[in-house]
Design an enzyme around this catalytic site. Structure first.
Site, PDB file in Angstrom:
ATOM      1  N   SER A 128      -9.583  -0.334   7.264  1.00 17.95           N
ATOM      2  CA  SER A 128      -9.047  -0.244   5.899  1.00 17.95           C
ATOM      3  C   SER A 128      -8.365  -1.484   5.351  1.00 17.95           C
ATOM      4  CB  SER A 128      -8.072   0.927   5.797  1.00 17.95           C
ATOM      5  OG  SER A 128      -8.810   2.103   5.596  1.00 17.95           O
TER       6      SER A 128
ATOM      7  N   SER B 159      -9.558   1.798   2.925  1.00 19.02           N
ATOM      8  CA  SER B 159      -8.714   2.501   1.983  1.00 19.02           C
ATOM      9  C   SER B 159      -7.657   1.625   1.310  1.00 19.02           C
ATOM     10  CB  SER B 159      -8.018   3.655   2.696  1.00 19.02           C
ATOM     11  OG  SER B 159      -7.160   3.168   3.712  1.00 19.02           O
TER      12      SER B 159
ATOM     13  N   LYS C 100       0.862  -1.198   0.000  1.00 15.34           N
ATOM     14  CA  LYS C 100       0.000   0.000   0.000  1.00 15.34           C
ATOM     15  C   LYS C 100       0.889   1.236   0.000  1.00 15.34           C
ATOM     16  CE  LYS C 100      -3.872   2.014   2.616  1.00 15.34           C
ATOM     17  NZ  LYS C 100      -4.688   1.918   3.844  1.00 15.34           N
TER      18      LYS C 100
END
Ligand code: GLN
Length: 486
Positions: free
Chosen positions: A178, A154, A79
């Site tokens: 997330s 996210s 990420k």
């Protein structure tokens, strides 16, 4: 044998160890597959092909001299909120669009020490604020189960990358859900470890009392393998815990005898989709068949305050953390003026997206003189009560089981203009961060070909029990074997 990109960590490791495949072959297979599907899903912000191939060659060298560890030579995506030396780290924000960190996050150092292969960085909601990956300043990521829907967020880029086999595994971060919510939306395994279990050194901070890094994998055994590597105390993160790190793979046993599971009724919220409820009931019955003692009447009455508490504490911390993006130290800098104040103002005006600005304003408001006691302080007090309520529940139960999200993935754009609706998609995951607990989301069903996730919540530093439950459930079902139609 599966196509190479479809392998799990466990399978890839075995083949590498027996020298039936090389890391270069595996890495090339992943990159070639990534190139094929990426246009459709857009999970990646940066693909670092050359570095990846170089790392693969080094891994092969290590393997040929007999030095192989569980993640050696296996391709991962990260990420884009974790600093990677010499690879840009954007947080999917314009303000960091060209930021190239001079150092690696601790988790990246740990992967490199294993000679893992890093393929690149995944898309996310800007600064991890969101639940759909639509808040990326660059482009939205699409759900591979239905390209018209969101992958969750996210960490949507990471969960899509794993669901589509772009990478063998990925890392995500979880402040209020997330990792777990997008894992549920994409039908992969997402683990948020206990607060303090994994070092956040080099993780770009969103809300420091809530943020945690964790694995996104194709199955539960892989989750344990990655956690083994990334967990542990780190002098450079004063919130990282001194607790010893067990071998998490040892806890993976296929039965649940004598485990006490609580099903807190408050997580079967109003407005929850009927199909999600039905899938959860079926899944929990399965846990009972496997030997668990299930209490369907568990109750955590303070759950109803968690969303409000989160949306005071997280923005407050964010407003402090994001003050550093002033255009002076690093990142985007507005240059078209000689006035310092105007430069800072315009840097933020052009650098941050709408949701990030909303959070900064919410946080600044909650922390300002006159409102501090009414909002921030009150929220902290309720946070303590929520923690205590969980602690009491864990006197009675070894773990709690809930849906990961009240609905299946929603349509792109459906909630984009309605922040409250968007915030509500994390009602089941936020309380866990407030209490600092570990939790995992595992694939637990489908409706109309859209995934449903089950969340298993554990006591602090008891990732072993939730991994064990997740593993037993996975062994008894085949949801995790389904692949998106892409
Ligand atoms: N969706 C939540 C938020 O927008 C949680 C995000 C996260 O866990 N990073 O804040």
């Amino acid at each position: 044998m599966n196509d190479l990109h479809q392998l799990t960590i466990g399978q890839a490791h075995q083949l590498l160890k027996e020298k039936r495949i090389s890391s270069v072959e595996l890495t090339k297979a992943s990159l070639a597959h990534l190139a094929k599907v990426e246009d459709k899903v857009r999970a990646c912000v940066t693909i670092s092909e050359d570095t990846a191939l170089k790392q693969a060659r080094e891994a092969d060298k290590a393997i040929s001299s007999g030095k192989i560890k569980p993640l050696t030579g296996i391709p991962a995506l990260i990420k884009d909120v974790m600093c990677t030396k010499s690879i840009r780290t954007t947080c999917s924000s314009k303000i960091l669009e060209n930021f190239i960190p001079p150092y690696d996050a601790t988790v990246i150092e740990k992967l490199k020490a294993e000679k893992a292969v890093i393929l690149g960085k995944t898309n996310m909601d800007e600064f991890a604020m969101g639940s759909s990956t639509e808040n990326s300043a660059f482009f939205p990521t699409r759900n591979p189960w239905d390209l018209g829907r969101v992958p969750g967020g996210s960490s949507g880029g990471s969960t899509v990358a794993v669901a589509t086999d772009e990478a063998i595994y990925a890392l995500g971060s979880d402040t209020g859900g997330s990792i777990r919510q997008p894992a549920g939306f994409c039908s992969v395994v997402g683990l948020k470890p206990t607060y303090g279990r994994v070092s956040r050194f080099g993780l770009v901070a969103f809300a420091s009392s809530l943020d945690q890094i964790g694995p996104v994998t194709k199955n539960v055994a892989d989750s344990a393998l990655v956690l083994n590597v990334i967990a542990g105390h780190d002098n450079r993160d004063s919130t990282s815990a001194p607790h010893p790190v067990p071998d998490f793979t040892k806890s993976l046993t296929p039965d649940l005898k004598n485990l006490r599971l609580g099903i807190p009724k408050e997580y079967f919220v109003e407005g929850m989709q009927k199909e999600v409820r039905v899938s959860m009931e079926t899944a929990i019955n399965k846990l009972e068949e496997l030997g668990a003692k299930v209490d369907w009447d568990a109750s955590l009455p303070l759950t109803k305050y968690a969303l409000a508490v989160y949306y005071i504490i997280a923005p407050s911390e964010a407003s402090a953390n994001l003050a550093r993006y002033d255009g002076v130290k690093y990142g985007f800098s507005y240059q078209d003026t000689n006035n310092m104040w105007e430069a800072m103002e315009k840097t933020k005006q052009f650098g941050f997206g709408a949701e990030v600005k909303r959070r900064i304003m919410l946080g600044t408001y909650a922390l300002s003189a006159g409102y501090y006691d009414a909002y921030y302080l009150k929220a902290q007090k309720v946070r303590t009560l929520i923690r205590r309520e969980f602690a009491q529940a864990f006197d009675k139960y070894d773990a709690l089981v809930t849906p990961t999200s009240p609905t299946v993935p929603f349509k792109l754009g459906e909630k984009a203009d309605d922040p409250i609706q968007m915030y509500l998609s994390d009602v089941c995951t936020l309380p866990i961060n407030i209490a600092g607990l570990p939790a995992i989301s595992v694939p637990a069903g489908f409706t109309d070909c859209l995934p449903i996730g089950m969340q298993i919540i554990g006591k602090p530093f008891d990732e072993e029990t939730i991994l064990r439950i997740a593993f037993a459930y996975e062994q008894a079902t085949d949801w995790h074997q389904r692949k998106p139609p892409i």
